[in-house]
Design a protein around this motif. Structure first.
Motif, short mmCIF file in Angstrom:
data_model
loop_
_atom_site.label_atom_id
_atom_site.label_comp_id
_atom_site.label_asym_id
_atom_site.label_seq_id
_atom_site.Cartn_x
_atom_site.Cartn_y
_atom_site.Cartn_z
N PHE A 30 0.83 -1.19 0.00
CA PHE A 30 0.00 0.00 0.00
C PHE A 30 0.88 1.25 0.00
N LEU A 31 0.59 2.16 -0.92
CA LEU A 31 1.36 3.38 -1.09
C LEU A 31 0.62 4.55 -0.45
N CYS B 123 -4.46 1.95 -9.01
CA CYS B 123 -5.23 3.11 -9.41
C CYS B 123 -4.94 4.22 -8.40
N ALA B 124 -5.19 5.43 -8.80
CA ALA B 124 -4.95 6.56 -7.90
C ALA B 124 -5.93 7.66 -8.26
N ALA B 125 -6.03 8.61 -7.35
CA ALA B 125 -6.90 9.76 -7.58
C ALA B 125 -6.23 10.99 -7.00
N LEU C 188 -1.22 12.11 -4.67
CA LEU C 188 -1.91 10.93 -5.19
C LEU C 188 -2.41 10.08 -4.04
N THR C 189 -3.70 9.74 -4.08
CA THR C 189 -4.28 8.78 -3.15
C THR C 189 -4.43 7.48 -3.90
N PHE C 190 -3.73 6.45 -3.43
CA PHE C 190 -3.65 5.19 -4.15
C PHE C 190 -4.67 4.17 -3.67
N GLY C 191 -5.08 3.28 -4.60
CA GLY C 191 -5.80 2.08 -4.22
C GLY C 191 -4.81 1.07 -3.65
#
Lengths: 116, 116
Positions: free
Chosen positions: A42-43, B90-92, B104-107
């Motif tokens: 998890f990043l 994925c990210a948002a 970036l908020t990552f999955g």
């Protein structure tokens, strides 16, 4: 030619020690980041600097202190290392634009920190 | 609070098949949705990205489908190849207002294995 370079790539150290990770980017970007990737991959963002100014600090313990001597460098110093700090730390950079998203974020190869 | 949820955690596909990875987000302020590909020992690298003003974006064998009303987006890899075996994130990101500065908020990531 490496766009975002981190040193060292591997770091093994004992609990309680203090260590630093260095990051340099040659892309001319004005924004740099530290992300942490845990054992489950998890990043999560830790810090972000824009033109040497801290703009994001995601509730990271104050044992972690980033420093940006100039906009091409962002270092991460960690005091009193704990077992839970073991992870892969990624440096990244991007360029802020007046409109729309930042340019693509480029990531370094990562620094695998193991605290024993 | 997991703002971007990704599934499945792992995916096994035969060569030539279609790989589909799904993501859902909560924050309607997100307006930039990239997908990153990560090989072992390397940092994440941008694969393809989409803004919410379009419902689909295609680049070669990679397609993002975006459903704004459902707050979902997915990555489709057509004609999957063994070389596509990697972890996909994925990210948002929120690009308007505040101090997002490209955060970036990552999955959680999906480990894709493509069998020959």
């Amino acid at each position: 030619d490496t766009a975002v370079s981190q040193t060292p790539k591997y770091l093994v150290t004992q609990m309680g020690n203090d260590k630093s990770i260095k990051c340099e980017q040659n892309l001319g970007h004005d924004t740099m980041y530290w992300y942490k990737q845990d054992s489950k991959k998890f990043l999560k963002i830790m810090f972000s600097y824009n033109n040497k100014e801290l703009i994001i600090n995601e509730t990271v313990p104050n044992r972690f202190s980033p420093k940006s001597p100039d906009k091409a460098h962002l270092n991460l110093h960690i005091n009193s290392l704990e077992l839970g700090d073991s992870a892969v730390y990624f440096c990244a950079s991007s360029q802020r634009r007046d409109r729309g998203p930042n340019t693509e974020a480029f990531f370094g190869q990562g620094t695998r920190l193991t605290v024993v | 609070q997991q703002q971007v949820k990704q599934s499945p955690q792992s995916l096994i596909v035969q060569k030539g098949g279609i790989s589909i990875i799904n993501c859902a987000y909560e924050n309607t302020a997100f307006d930039y949705f990239p997908w990153y590909q990560q090989f072992p020992g390397k940092g994440p690298a941008l694969l393809i990205a989409i803004r919410p003003d379009v419902s689909e974006k295609k680049e070669g064998r990679f397609t993002i489908s975006f459903n704004k009303s459902a707050k979902q987006f997915s990555l489709h890899i057509m004609d999957s190849q063994p070389g596509d075996s990697a972890t996909y994130f994925c990210a948002a990101s929120r690009t308007a207002g505040g101090t997002s500065y490209g955060k970036l908020t990552f999955g959680q990531g999906t480990i894709l294995t493509v069998h020959p």
